[in-house]
Enzyme design. Structure first.
Site, mmCIF file in Angstrom:
data_model
loop_
_atom_site.group_PDB
_atom_site.id
_atom_site.type_symbol
_atom_site.label_atom_id
_atom_site.label_comp_id
_atom_site.label_asym_id
_atom_site.label_seq_id
_atom_site.Cartn_x
_atom_site.Cartn_y
_atom_site.Cartn_z
ATOM 1 N N THR A 143 0.905 -1.152 0.000
ATOM 2 C CA THR A 143 0.000 0.000 0.000
ATOM 3 C C THR A 143 0.939 1.194 0.000
ATOM 4 O O THR A 143 2.030 1.118 0.585
ATOM 5 C CB THR A 143 -0.904 0.040 1.252
ATOM 6 O OG1 THR A 143 -0.064 0.136 2.412
ATOM 7 C CG2 THR A 143 -1.776 -1.195 1.370
ATOM 8 N N HIS A 144 0.550 2.258 -0.673
ATOM 9 C CA HIS A 144 1.416 3.432 -0.822
ATOM 10 C C HIS A 144 2.761 3.069 -1.446
ATOM 11 O O HIS A 144 3.752 3.760 -1.222
ATOM 12 C CB HIS A 144 1.670 4.129 0.523
ATOM 13 C CG HIS A 144 0.447 4.309 1.360
ATOM 14 N ND1 HIS A 144 -0.370 5.415 1.280
ATOM 15 C CD2 HIS A 144 -0.131 3.483 2.271
ATOM 16 C CE1 HIS A 144 -1.378 5.286 2.131
ATOM 17 N NE2 HIS A 144 -1.264 4.125 2.743
ATOM 18 N N SER A 151 18.955 0.852 -25.923
ATOM 19 C CA SER A 151 19.139 2.295 -25.987
ATOM 20 C C SER A 151 20.106 2.607 -27.121
ATOM 21 O O SER A 151 20.985 1.813 -27.433
ATOM 22 C CB SER A 151 19.712 2.797 -24.659
ATOM 23 O OG SER A 151 20.427 3.997 -24.865
#
Ligand code: ARG
Length: 459
Positions: free
Chosen positions: A156-157, A278
């Site tokens: 959570t969070h 990349s």
């Protein structure tokens, strides 16, 4: 052919700029299949009620089928001066069949024709989306099965919260995508109502048989009000709201996996074929598909906002504004379908770094809540238990220990209610076993859910 040629009312040709401004051909050509299908049903109905002869209907149907083949093969000449796909097809019929071609549009307007095609198109899209979503659900099940025993940190969070079984995590997405399917199925009912026969807006004085057309095209019901039939687009709003929810679910998953896939987190790896490098940093392997999934969410929500805004303040019935309903619907559909098509194989092929995950579940005191519940079971009031376990966590932090490393003596020094049996719930793997509420991450219950979904999704 210019506008002038379509109506005796005009004294001059359409301004070229207006022609270009109003042309929707490049967009609505996507509905050619639906337009031909609906026109064939309409022609057959016209013959059935005697508005045209059987031979005329046969000529129309045969030519419509030929045009369909040409459109499929890309050999049909599309003329932007004819505004849209509907006029293009009708113009070709007239060119090829003369007066017979001039009869197809009997008791029909583009107003009811366009929206009939559009409903058919969305109906097919819904069916396709349903199978793509089911495919994605199956991918989640496959992944869950590969890592049945793995315990991960639940968040959570985005802070480690409690330990959960990995299949429990996978099934959370299966549930979400099931609701998306249910919503689409519900939306389909309102899409699948037939507007054709409303003609321009008031109906027709000709003796048409709408019920026959309904049967031929597989619509559930006839739209009962002609004014409503040509003007209603709430089915688009509903459909786009469904797509938006799918896109939001996908974006949450994508974000989560971008994080999990990061070198810092390191929970999962994606196969090379779903990643890119990349141009400058040789070591990079980037989760572009996930990022694009996240990044395209706005397009789908944007489509919903666009159509809602087109509808805002529109008086009855058809207004040319309504031509603007198709680009956002087509675009949002393509975006979600493209994404789903990649999401399923990515989910199915993802690999967990089990060692890294095992290390992560050891951190963050994930079993603290279970430990608190243990004390509640021993008769300690919840708030007191909360405080005591909080103190234990602080003790651990001060002494650089994890909860399972505490001795019974240490535990008892904070709360005498701790017993031998506490050792059975310390450690995230053991803590998971302690859950028992319906819907929890209890391994027994999760296994049952896996079984239920397996038989439901046929895998
Ligand atoms: N191209 C238009 C559309 O897609 C056709 C609508 C024709 N109706 C009208 N009254 N001009 O909406």
């Amino acid at each position: 052919m210019s506008k002038k040629a379509w109506s005796g009312r005009f004294r001059e040709d359409l301004d070229r700029r207006v022609e270009a401004f109003g042309c929707s051909l490049d967009v609505d050509v996507a509905m050619f299949e639906q337009d031909i299908t609906a026109s064939i049903a309409h022609a057959e109905m016209l013959a059935a009620v005697g508005l045209i002869s059987g031979e005329e209907a046969t000529l129309l149907v045969t030519e419509l089928e030929r045009i369909r083949d040409e459109l499929r093969q890309g050999t049909f000449p599309l003329d932007p001066a004819r505004e849209d796909i509907h006029m293009n097809i009708e113009a070709a019929l007239i060119e090829r069949l003369g007066d017979v071609g001039r009869k197809l549009h009997t008791a029909r307007s583009r107003n009811d024709q366009v929206v009939t095609d559009f409903r058919l198109w969305i109906r097919e899209a819904i069916d396709r989306l349903d199978s793509l979503l089911a495919e994605l659900q199956r991918a989640w099940l496959q992944l869950a099965r590969r890592y049945q025993q793995v315990v991960i940190p639940g968040y959570t969070h985005l802070q480690p919260a409690q330990p959960v079984l990995f299949p429990h995590y996978c099934l959370a997405y299966v549930e979400k995508f099931q609701r998306d399917r249910d919503r689409l199925r519900d939306c389909r009912r309102r899409v699948n109502e037939l507007p054709l026969g409303a003609a321009a807006m008031a109906g027709t004085s000709l003796p048409i048989d709408r019920e026959l057309v309904r049967q031929k095209l597989g619509f559930d019901t006839l739209m009962a009000n002609s004014l409503d039939a040509v003007s209603a687009r709430d089915f688009c709003i509903e459909y786009l709201a469904c797509l938006t929810t799918v896109a939001l679910h996908l974006s949450g998953w994508a974000e989560e996996w971008v994080i999990w896939n990061s070198a810092t987190w390191g929970f999962l790896t994606l196969p090379d074929r779903f990643c890119t490098g990349s141009s400058i940093m040789p070591q990079k392997k980037n989760p572009d598909v996930l990022e694009l999934t996240r990044g395209r969410t706005g397009k789908v929500l944007g489509a919903l906002v666009t159509v809602a805004t087109v509808l805002k303040g529109l008086p009855l019935t058809y207004n040319r504004d309504l031509q603007e309903d198709k680009p956002p619907v087509f675009e949002a559909t393509r975006t979600v379908m493209d994404t789903l098509q990649l999401a399923a194989p990515i989910v199915a092929a993802a690999e967990l770094d089990e060692a890294r995950i095992r290390q992560a579940v050891q951190e963050g005191f994930l079993e603290a809540t279970t430990l608190m519940e243990y004390l509640i079971g021993k008769g300690v009031p919840m708030r007191t238990a909360h405080e005591l376990v909080g103190r234990l966590v602080r003790y651990c932090e001060d002494h650089n220990k994890r909860l399972p490393e505490l001795t019974l003596t240490e535990l008892r020094s904070i709360c005498p209610a701790f017993d031998e049996d506490v050792l059975g719930i310390l450690g995230p793997e053991k803590a998971v076993q302690a859950f028992r509420s319906v819907g929890s991450t209890n391994p027994e219950l999760v296994r049952e859910q896996l079984k239920r979904w397996s038989s439901r999704l046929g895998v």
